[in-house]
Write a protein that holds these residues in place. Structure first.
Motif, PDB file in Angstrom:
ATOM      1  N   GLU A  85      -3.217  26.181   0.089  1.00 29.34           N
ATOM      2  CA  GLU A  85      -1.770  26.086   0.278  1.00 29.34           C
ATOM      3  C   GLU A  85      -1.192  24.898  -0.481  1.00 29.34           C
ATOM      4  N   ASN A  86      -1.943  23.805  -0.487  1.00 25.20           N
ATOM      5  CA  ASN A  86      -1.505  22.593  -1.201  1.00 25.20           C
ATOM      6  C   ASN A  86      -2.597  22.184  -2.197  1.00 25.20           C
ATOM      7  N   PRO A  87      -2.593  22.786  -3.370  1.00 23.42           N
ATOM      8  CA  PRO A  87      -3.683  22.519  -4.328  1.00 23.42           C
ATOM      9  C   PRO A  87      -3.677  21.120  -4.916  1.00 23.42           C
ATOM     10  N   LEU A  88      -2.529  20.428  -4.855  1.00 23.83           N
ATOM     11  CA  LEU A  88      -2.471  19.064  -5.388  1.00 23.83           C
ATOM     12  C   LEU A  88      -2.732  18.056  -4.271  1.00 23.83           C
ATOM     13  N   PRO A  89      -3.499  17.016  -4.538  1.00 23.73           N
ATOM     14  CA  PRO A  89      -3.787  16.022  -3.492  1.00 23.73           C
ATOM     15  C   PRO A  89      -2.616  15.062  -3.296  1.00 23.73           C
ATOM     16  N   GLU A  90      -2.591  14.425  -2.141  1.00 23.57           N
ATOM     17  CA  GLU A  90      -1.621  13.355  -1.941  1.00 23.57           C
ATOM     18  C   GLU A  90      -1.976  12.180  -2.858  1.00 23.57           C
ATOM     19  N   PRO A  91      -0.982  11.446  -3.331  1.00 27.73           N
ATOM     20  CA  PRO A  91      -1.276  10.355  -4.290  1.00 27.73           C
ATOM     21  C   PRO A  91      -2.329   9.371  -3.785  1.00 27.73           C
ATOM     22  N   ALA A 125      -4.709   9.908  -1.869  1.00 24.87           N
ATOM     23  CA  ALA A 125      -6.019  10.538  -1.687  1.00 24.87           C
ATOM     24  C   ALA A 125      -6.771  10.685  -2.995  1.00 24.87           C
ATOM     25  N   VAL A 126      -6.135  10.307  -4.098  1.00 23.87           N
ATOM     26  CA  VAL A 126      -6.798  10.423  -5.403  1.00 23.87           C
ATOM     27  C   VAL A 126      -7.889   9.358  -5.492  1.00 23.87           C
ATOM     28  N   PRO A 127      -9.128   9.741  -5.756  1.00 25.60           N
ATOM     29  CA  PRO A 127     -10.202   8.741  -5.856  1.00 25.60           C
ATOM     30  C   PRO A 127     -10.027   7.852  -7.078  1.00 25.60           C
ATOM     31  N   GLN A 128     -10.666   6.709  -7.048  1.00 24.00           N
ATOM     32  CA  GLN A 128     -10.543   5.749  -8.147  1.00 24.00           C
ATOM     33  C   GLN A 128     -11.062   6.317  -9.459  1.00 24.00           C
ATOM     34  N   GLY A 129     -12.089   7.151  -9.347  1.00 25.16           N
ATOM     35  CA  GLY A 129     -12.659   7.745 -10.550  1.00 25.16           C
ATOM     36  C   GLY A 129     -14.071   8.220 -10.282  1.00 25.16           C
ATOM     37  N   GLY A 130     -14.526   9.151 -11.107  1.00 24.34           N
ATOM     38  CA  GLY A 130     -15.868   9.663 -10.932  1.00 24.34           C
ATOM     39  C   GLY A 130     -16.876   8.877 -11.740  1.00 24.34           C
ATOM     40  N   TYR A 164      -2.441   9.465 -12.697  1.00 20.69           N
ATOM     41  CA  TYR A 164      -2.370  10.724 -11.949  1.00 20.69           C
ATOM     42  C   TYR A 164      -1.557  10.543 -10.670  1.00 20.69           C
ATOM     43  N   ARG A 165      -1.744   9.414 -10.004  1.00 25.24           N
ATOM     44  CA  ARG A 165      -0.951   9.146  -8.789  1.00 25.24           C
ATOM     45  C   ARG A 165       0.538   9.081  -9.126  1.00 25.24           C
ATOM     46  N   ASP A 166       0.872   8.436 -10.244  1.00 20.98           N
ATOM     47  CA  ASP A 166       2.281   8.329 -10.647  1.00 20.98           C
ATOM     48  C   ASP A 166       2.877   9.718 -10.900  1.00 20.98           C
ATOM     49  N   ARG A 167       2.105  10.604 -11.510  1.00 19.05           N
ATOM     50  CA  ARG A 167       2.611  11.952 -11.766  1.00 19.05           C
ATOM     51  C   ARG A 167       2.821  12.718 -10.463  1.00 19.05           C
ATOM     52  N   LEU A 219       5.541  14.504  -4.166  1.00 20.56           N
ATOM     53  CA  LEU A 219       4.539  14.744  -3.131  1.00 20.56           C
ATOM     54  C   LEU A 219       4.630  13.713  -1.999  1.00 20.56           C
ATOM     55  N   GLU A 220       5.285  12.584  -2.255  1.00 18.46           N
ATOM     56  CA  GLU A 220       5.451  11.598  -1.184  1.00 18.46           C
ATOM     57  C   GLU A 220       6.806  11.731  -0.496  1.00 18.46           C
ATOM     58  N   ASP A 221       7.873  11.883  -1.296  1.00 17.62           N
ATOM     59  CA  ASP A 221       9.207  11.926  -0.682  1.00 17.62           C
ATOM     60  C   ASP A 221       9.786  13.328  -0.593  1.00 17.62           C
TER      61      ASP A 221
END
Length: 267
Positions: A147-153, A155-160, A238-241, A247-249
């Motif tokens: 339903e929500n394929p994009l993560p919350e900002p 929740a984005v991990p620092q990197g793999g 990615y968080r900024d996008r 996705l926040e407001d």
């Protein structure tokens, strides 16, 4: 008898009805199109490359899916592509008026029940092939999509790749210790300490080898540091996008138009 048959054939051609030869040509062209394009991975570049004749051969307009069913298929397919990171967009389904809206921080696309699409930017480029494929009965749309394929900002991990970075650090640390040990051995050999410096001791080899090990370790440490900085930069970008598309407001970008039924393209 022969003249009569010829006249019948010519009469059929004059009526504009497809002949057996025409059907064979279309079928041959359709086979060529199916071999040329990968419809499981059909994208904007394929659409741009496809000629009008290839398009007509590949897509039978009499069997196109339209209306609410088309919008449902487009919605599911786009959500699947977003979840798989093939497309970056926020997907919304409107029932009144019936529309599918996809937008990012750089563009948007509105899909109408008749299969037409309007918008701008990279999202429009990504959505058009999806609409074309979803209008075909033979194209299988994923049944289960998030339903929500994009993560919350946040929740984005620092990197793999953290495991790989740690392994490189261990290797670099071993190389550094080995280099320091060889340089220390060279110093002790020069001083004649601990019984070193006797015949057979190659001080030049210890110095050159020690410097080489230290140089390699520094390169590996730099590589790890650069990778971590790059991961951190990409994650923040990615968080900024994600924040830019609301996705926040919950706010859409200003350039995304409101959905209205004033265009008359209802279901």
């Amino acid at each position: 008898m022969s003249d009569s048959s010829d006249e019948q054939v010519r009469a059929g051609q004059d009526d504009g009805s497809p002949t057996e030869t025409d059907s064979e040509d279309v079928e041959a062209l359709r086979e060529q199109v199916e071999e040329k394009y990968d419809f499981d991975d059909f994208g904007p570049a394929d659409m741009a490359e496809m000629t009008a004749e290839e398009w007509d051969a590949a897509f039978d307009e009499d069997s196109w899916i339209t209306g609410g069913e088309l919008l449902s298929r487009v919605e599911r397919d786009l959500r699947s592509r977003v979840a798989n990171r093939d497309v970056f967009a926020r997907i919304e389904r409107s029932e009144n008026p019936p529309r599918v809206l996809a937008y990012s921080d750089e563009g948007y696309a509105i899909v109408y029940p008749d299969g037409s699409v309007e918008g701008e930017g990279t999202v429009l480029r990504d959505v058009k092939p999806t609409v074309a494929l979803c209008s075909m009965e033979s194209y299988e749309v994923p049944e289960t999509v998030p339903e929500n394929p994009l993560p919350e900002p946040e929740a984005v991990p620092q990197g793999g790749g953290e495991l790989g970075n740690r392994m490189l650090q261990v290797i670099a640390g071993v190389q550094l210790l080995a280099g320091l040990a060889m340089l220390a051995g060279a110093v002790f050999a020069l001083l004649g300490a601990f019984g070193l410096g006797g015949p057979g001791t190659n001080i030049e080899f210890l110095v050159v080898g020690g410097l080489a090990f230290i140089g390699v370790s520094l390169v590996l440490f730099f590589t790890v540091a650069n990778a971590r900085l790059s991961d951190k930069f990409r994650a923040e970008e990615y968080r900024d996008r994600l924040r830019a598309i609301g996705l926040e407001d919950g706010e859409r970008p200003d350039f995304v138009p409101e959905l209205t039924d004033e265009d008359g393209r209802g279901e």
